[in-house]
Enzyme design. Structure first.
Site, mmCIF file in Angstrom:
data_model
loop_
_atom_site.group_PDB
_atom_site.id
_atom_site.type_symbol
_atom_site.label_atom_id
_atom_site.label_comp_id
_atom_site.label_asym_id
_atom_site.label_seq_id
_atom_site.Cartn_x
_atom_site.Cartn_y
_atom_site.Cartn_z
ATOM 1 N N GLY A 168 0.510 -5.065 0.794
ATOM 2 C CA GLY A 168 -0.661 -5.017 -0.076
ATOM 3 C C GLY A 168 -0.385 -5.600 -1.454
ATOM 4 O O GLY A 168 -1.307 -6.075 -2.126
ATOM 5 N N ALA B 125 0.870 -1.181 0.000
ATOM 6 C CA ALA B 125 0.000 0.000 0.000
ATOM 7 C C ALA B 125 0.905 1.228 0.000
ATOM 8 O O ALA B 125 2.102 1.127 0.277
ATOM 9 C CB ALA B 125 -0.862 -0.018 1.262
ATOM 10 N N GLU C 54 -0.838 -9.193 -1.030
ATOM 11 C CA GLU C 54 -2.272 -9.410 -0.801
ATOM 12 C C GLU C 54 -3.034 -9.349 -2.121
ATOM 13 O O GLU C 54 -3.966 -10.125 -2.353
ATOM 14 C CB GLU C 54 -2.806 -8.366 0.189
ATOM 15 C CG GLU C 54 -2.251 -8.603 1.590
ATOM 16 C CD GLU C 54 -2.638 -7.516 2.576
ATOM 17 O OE1 GLU C 54 -2.409 -6.337 2.257
ATOM 18 O OE2 GLU C 54 -3.162 -7.845 3.644
ATOM 19 N N GLU D 265 4.270 -5.711 7.047
ATOM 20 C CA GLU D 265 3.522 -4.632 7.705
ATOM 21 C C GLU D 265 3.910 -4.466 9.171
ATOM 22 O O GLU D 265 3.897 -3.353 9.707
ATOM 23 C CB GLU D 265 2.012 -4.897 7.607
ATOM 24 C CG GLU D 265 1.396 -4.630 6.245
ATOM 25 C CD GLU D 265 1.473 -5.809 5.288
ATOM 26 O OE1 GLU D 265 2.286 -6.736 5.515
ATOM 27 O OE2 GLU D 265 0.708 -5.800 4.297
#
Ligand code: 3H9
Length: 690
Positions: free
Chosen positions: A102, A63, A105, A125
């Site tokens: 992310g 992200a 993911e 993370e």
């Protein structure tokens, strides 16, 4: 479609390419067109297969961290992954570089993942004080099993493509050109026909989990979390995946993520992420760097040997110089032994050890340094000795060679002024063990040439160091602030605190150990020698040294270390000694709170940091944070002393410093001008460059 997301067609294969340099982070301007592309391709009957790939040097690295702490903007990553999972035709992630956070993911939202052989995958993370908030904790266990997922998510460690393949995370590995291979892979998959099961519906691995074994492992990991919330939340989220339905676990993951992202610990860790990268930015981006092919190290003791290893590990040939053949062989033997320990621990292969050892050339003759492009002296901490070494270097080093001193305290301007080429002189302050510790203080002297400085900043990164440029002053940034932190330790003891009480206040704060444990570990004789050289005294520490209590190495210091153990055991004799010295000085014993301990040790340290900024010794408050977290164990969850000052409240720090200044009259408590300004404006930067 957009500058950041494009779609290409190879007959019935659609290839989505994300192109958001430098690391393809999933910023809003990527998420929007990505969502549109997925919806369009899902509904396009002429598309049989979808490949998700990336341009540039890496797959999606996560992200966009800069968006955290701001209002969430749609479409969220979770919605994109949810949409991916509604696609019945096969979807394939083509991974090169790193698929992180992310990014991984997103790949877990695809039916299949294929990777380049040198790709690395992970959910880091936790290192930002977070947990994977895009379904990573509910999908990864479905592929690799709950315990492996637990280990990966709690540690944030990356796995290579082969390991990922073996674990079931990746379906195929290719030597290179992963996107081309992914297209062929996808075609083959489509030819064989579905149905294609999304990861969310694959429960077999989850069902195999033995909860007792999982809990035991999670408890073990939690013990190592040292006050950080994220590792605990990560473990909880993976456990939820075992005990809850997919939807429930996903919702629980979201709730945990939102709590962490809003918390101070994650803010602190995100601050450090950017601070480390910022620290490497110095003026002179376009300067031509000097070529560094061979490195010379003078002194093969613990420090010199460690520095030499750091460069050899980074692939540099090293000439190691000692005064006698015997000292040289001892130093080389120690290096060999250190590598052997790594081999026995499994962190280095025999082959890699051999390759590192051939990098070393030993010598006792200064003229052998003539072909070195960078020479670092790590000899005895004494100005006369250092000047003698630099005089010899001046005579033998090639023109343009960078001449560095590893001094911890001495005036580098004075060293530089003693030779004919001060522009080539700078400080490289490594931390012991130099081959392990990440921090490198790069000391810019008055006359250091900008290109020499830029060269070593780049070089530091190549040998895996976190570098911070600092100016010349006694102790530079780290040790100068350490002295400010330690200045009240003795006073606290004399007034009634015990070493273990003070150390506990530190470990409760999140430090790995307190100042007295650290002193015992480092050896009390070192600071004793330093004090004597500077004509200073410390009544308790000096008495300990006079009694031969140097710390762990003599089995006794502030604590007892029985039978070679590293476990500190409080010693009643020390308490008696302290009370005796206090009585001699007429100091009455009183209760001292943990709060007072923190105020009288850490507030002066922040104050010294402010003075360092005022004097321009450090360029940014965040540079100081990087130094303290990477070199001295300041708790990462508090972001470093200057960031923590903001959390603690600069007005409070100023008020308490003023109180202690009034009470004791000591200079360490006199609030710095910049600290007062910080208390008013809330920003270090506002005052950092007046
Ligand atoms: C996440 O994904 C949460 C999700 O689970 C849930 C969401 C709902 N964002 O390190 P470098 C910048 S959390 C924004 O020097 P390298 C970096 O600041 C994220 N910016 O390169 C630097 O900028 P500048 C999980 C980022 O080749 C530039 O890119 N992912 C991001 O040595 C180059 O970076 C991670 O934690 C980002 N995500 O290393 C991975 N990443 O040039 C974090 C980098 O202005 N990233 N930047 O200084 C890394 O570990 C390394 O950057 C990487 C490349 C290994 C990728």
């Amino acid at each position: 479609m957009s500058n950041f997301v494009s779609v290409a067609r190879d007959n019935d294969v659609a290839i989505i390419t994300i192109d958001n340099p430098p690391v393809n982070a999933l910023s809003l301007h990527v998420r929007e067109p990505l969502m549109q592309a997925l919806v369009a391709l899902r509904d396009d009957a002429s598309v049989a297969v979808i490949v998700v790939a990336c341009a540039g040097r890496t797959f999606v690295a996560g992200a966009d961290i800069t968006e955290f702490g701001k209002p969430v903007q749609q479409p969220e990553l979770r919605a994109i992954i949810g949409t991916l999972e509604t696609i019945a035709k096969p979807t394939v992630a083509a991974i090169h570089g790193t698929a992180l956070g992310g990014g991984l993911e997103l790949a877990l939202g695809c039916h299949f993942r294929v990777a380049d052989a040198d790709a690395r995958l992970g959910l880091p993370e936790v290192k930002l004080g977070l947990l994977p908030g895009g379904g990573g904790t509910v999908r990864l266990p479905r592929l690799v099993g709950a315990i492996k997922a637990l280990r990966m998510i709690v540690s944030g460690a990356l796995v290579g493509a082969d390991e990922a393949h073996e674990a079931g995370l990746v379906d195929a590995v290719f030597e290179s050109n992963v996107t081309t291979h992914a297209v062929n892979f996808a075609r083959e998959i489509a030819r064989k026909g579905g149905p294609f099961t999304p990861v969310r519906d694959r429960d077999d691995e989850i069902k195999k989990t033995e909860l007792a074994a999982f809990d035991a492992e999670a408890a073990d990991l939690a013990r190592k979390a040292r006050g950080l919330d994220a590792p605990i939340a990560c473990a909880q989220a993976v456990r939820n995946t075992v005990t809850m339905s997919f939807e429930e676990a996903l919702a629980a993951e979201r709730a945990l993520f939102m709590k962490l992202v809003a918390g101070d610990q994650s803010r602190a860790q995100r601050h450090l992420f950017f601070a480390e990268r910022e620290a490497a930015k110095i003026p002179g981006k376009d300067l031509v760097r000097r070529r560094i092919a061979r490195v010379g190290v003078i002194g093969a003791g613990t420090m010199g040997g460690g520095i030499a290893m750091a460069f050899a590990n980074g692939g540099f040939p090293v000439t190691l110089l000692e005064t006698s053949e015997e000292a040289l062989q001892r130093g080389l033997g120690m290096i060999d032994k250190n590598y052997a320990v790594s081999v026995s621990r499994g962190s280095l292969t025999e082959d890699a050890k051999r390759q590192r050892l051939v990098q070393f050339k030993g010598s006792t003759d200064y003229s052998d340094l003539a072909d070195c492009d960078l020479i670092i002296e790590a000899v005895f901490e004494d100005m006369a000795v250092k000047k003698e070494v630099f005089g010899k270097l001046d005579a033998v080093a090639k023109p343009g060679a960078i001449l560095a001193t590893n001094t911890s305290y001495l005036d580098i301007d004075e060293i530089a002024a003693s030779i004919s080429r001060p522009q080539d002189v700078l400080g490289l302050h490594f931390f012991s063990p130099a081959n392990v510790m990440k921090l490198l203080e790069i000391v810019r002297a008055d006359k250091t040439a900008p290109d020499a400085l830029a060269t070593v900043v780049d070089l530091a990164r190549r040998i895996g160091k976190v570098a911070v440029v600092v100016g010349v002053c006694h102790g530079f940034v780290g040790n100068r602030m350490l002295a400010a932190r330690g200045s009240e330790s003795e006073a606290l003891l004399l007034e009634g605190a015990t070493p273990s009480q003070i150390d506990k206040a530190f470990t409760d704060f999140g430090w790995p150990m307190g100042p007295f444990q650290m002193g015992d570990l480092a050896g009390l004789d070192i600071s004793w020698r330093n004090r004597k050289a500077r004509g200073q005294t410390a009544v308790i520490a000096d008495t300990l040294c006079e009694q031969g209590r140097f710390g762990q190495k003599t089995g006794r210091g502030y604590y007892l270390y029985e039978n070679g153990s590293r476990m500190p055991v409080p010693d009643p004799q020390i308490d008696a000694l302290i009370r005796g010295k206090a009585a001699e000085k007429g100091i009455a014993s009183r209760e001292i709170s943990a709060e007072e301990i923190i105020e009288r040790t850490l507030y002066p340290m922040v104050n010294e940091g402010a003075k360092i900024l005022e004097e321009g010794i450090a360029a940014r408050a965040s540079d100081i944070d990087v130094i303290w977290v990477n070199g001295y164990g300041f708790p990462i969850g508090k972001g470093g002393p200057m960031f923590w000052a903001g959390l603690e409240g600069a007005p409070r720090i100023v008020e308490r410093l003023e109180y202690w200044h009034q009470r004791t009259g000591k200079d360490v408590f006199k609030p710095a001008r910049l600290l007062k300004r910080m208390a008013e404006t809330g920003s270090w930067e506002a005052g950092a460059r007046p």
